[in-house]
Motif scaffolding. Structure first.
Motif, PDB file in Angstrom:
ATOM      1  N   UNK A  45      61.312  61.296  71.968  1.00 33.53           N
ATOM      2  CA  UNK A  45      61.200  62.007  70.243  1.00 33.53           C
ATOM      3  C   UNK A  45      60.202  61.106  70.069  1.00 33.53           C
ATOM      4  N   UNK A  46      59.400  62.201  69.429  1.00 33.25           N
ATOM      5  CA  UNK A  46      58.115  61.599  68.883  1.00 33.25           C
ATOM      6  C   UNK A  46      57.245  60.880  68.827  1.00 33.25           C
ATOM      7  N   UNK A  47      56.763  60.668  70.616  1.00 35.56           N
ATOM      8  CA  UNK A  47      56.045  59.586  71.518  1.00 35.56           C
ATOM      9  C   UNK A  47      55.236  60.743  72.572  1.00 35.56           C
ATOM     10  N   UNK A  48      55.571  61.479  72.350  1.00 31.10           N
ATOM     11  CA  UNK A  48      54.216  62.093  72.929  1.00 31.10           C
ATOM     12  C   UNK A  48      54.062  63.711  72.498  1.00 31.10           C
ATOM     13  N   UNK A  49      52.874  63.432  71.944  1.00 26.32           N
ATOM     14  CA  UNK A  49      51.388  64.616  71.460  1.00 26.32           C
ATOM     15  C   UNK A  49      51.081  65.579  72.599  1.00 26.32           C
ATOM     16  N   UNK A  50      51.036  67.297  72.487  1.00 24.31           N
ATOM     17  CA  UNK A  50      50.335  68.003  72.806  1.00 24.31           C
ATOM     18  C   UNK A  50      49.051  68.511  71.682  1.00 24.31           C
ATOM     19  N   UNK A  51      48.035  68.927  71.533  1.00 26.92           N
ATOM     20  CA  UNK A  51      47.077  69.374  70.683  1.00 26.92           C
ATOM     21  C   UNK A  51      46.697  70.513  72.114  1.00 26.92           C
ATOM     22  N   UNK A  52      46.555  71.483  70.782  1.00 27.80           N
ATOM     23  CA  UNK A  52      45.641  72.894  71.513  1.00 27.80           C
ATOM     24  C   UNK A  52      44.287  72.886  70.414  1.00 27.80           C
ATOM     25  N   UNK A  53      43.860  73.408  70.896  1.00 25.28           N
ATOM     26  CA  UNK A  53      42.917  73.450  70.172  1.00 25.28           C
ATOM     27  C   UNK A  53      42.566  75.068  69.764  1.00 25.28           C
ATOM     28  N   UNK A  54      43.127  76.183  70.137  1.00 30.21           N
ATOM     29  CA  UNK A  54      43.526  77.388  69.685  1.00 30.21           C
ATOM     30  C   UNK A  54      42.078  78.684  70.558  1.00 30.21           C
ATOM     31  N   UNK A  55      41.559  77.573  71.526  1.00 28.75           N
ATOM     32  CA  UNK A  55      40.722  78.520  72.500  1.00 28.75           C
ATOM     33  C   UNK A  55      40.558  78.059  74.548  1.00 28.75           C
TER      34      UNK A  55
END
Length: 220
Positions: A117-127
């Motif tokens: 928990x809290x140690x994995x991130x994923x980011x999407x640029x919306x495209x």
């Protein structure tokens, strides 16, 4: 009946790796295979004590269309996600009791590859581009969204696209995979081909016929 019993024996083998899972599975099997009524009461009590996903996604695979633009932003890992592919199987298998047991077992092995928990991130640029961070490791790739599914492909000549079910509700996101696809995804993002922990996750996932396993994220 023999076929059903054999499936649950496979599940049992996967879950016996933890003491807690073993104890809960024993009660679950009594209910699924025709145990006493007391198990039903215990199941209700277990569900009321709190199911990680029940209040948000109802333990069922997402069917609502998700817009690509809704994913834009940064998301952080909260917990494993376990969903049934049909409401009939959800009722038959013991619902929240089954998912809670599976989540605890899955999390034990996910933690070994950095999924905490809290140690994995994923980011999407919306495209079309995503970035995933597991501890100090980063991976980037492309993604497409169609209806209630997301297809992710890590950058690299040997990586393969992997499609998962996608559910979104408020600031909560759930991505779940069929057994073989979950293993493909984890192998791609961790670059740990042949890792014993990944193989164990694959074995556990393959024992849950009619279910998908994956992750729940919360928007930052």
């Amino acid at each position: 009946m023999k076929k059903l019993s054999l499936k649950w024996i496979v599940v049992c083998c996967g879950l016996l790796f933890t003491t807690t899972a073993s104890a809960q599975l024993g009660n679950l099997l009594k209910n699924v295979l025709g145990g006493n009524k007391g198990t039903e009461t215990q199941q209700t009590e277990t569900e009321e004590k709190g199911n990680v996903l029940g209040s948000i996604f109802q333990n069922l695979i997402g069917t609502a269309k998700v817009e690509n633009s809704s994913l834009k932003g940064d998301w952080t890992y909260e917990s494993p996600a376990v969903v049934f592919e049909s409401s009939n199987l959800l009722k038959k298998a013991g619902g929240s009791l089954m998912t809670n047991t599976a989540e605890k077992t899955l999390q034990k092995y996910l933690a070994k590859i950095g999924f905490e928990e809290g140690k994995v991130d994923i980011s999407f640029d919306g495209d079309s581009t995503y970035t995933m961070t597991i501890g100090s490791r980063n991976s980037t790739g492309t993604y497409t969204v169609q209806d209630n599914e997301i297809t992710l492909k890590r950058k690299g000549l040997l990586s393969r696209p992997v499609t998962a079910n996608l559910a979104l509700k408020g600031n909560e996101m759930q991505i779940t995979f069929k057994a073989d696809k979950l293993l493909d995804f984890l192998t791609n993002i961790t670059t740990m081909t042949g890792n014993s922990t990944l193989n164990m996750i694959g074995n556990i996932a393959s024992g849950y016929d009619g279910m998908q396993l994956g992750f729940q994220f919360k928007k930052k």
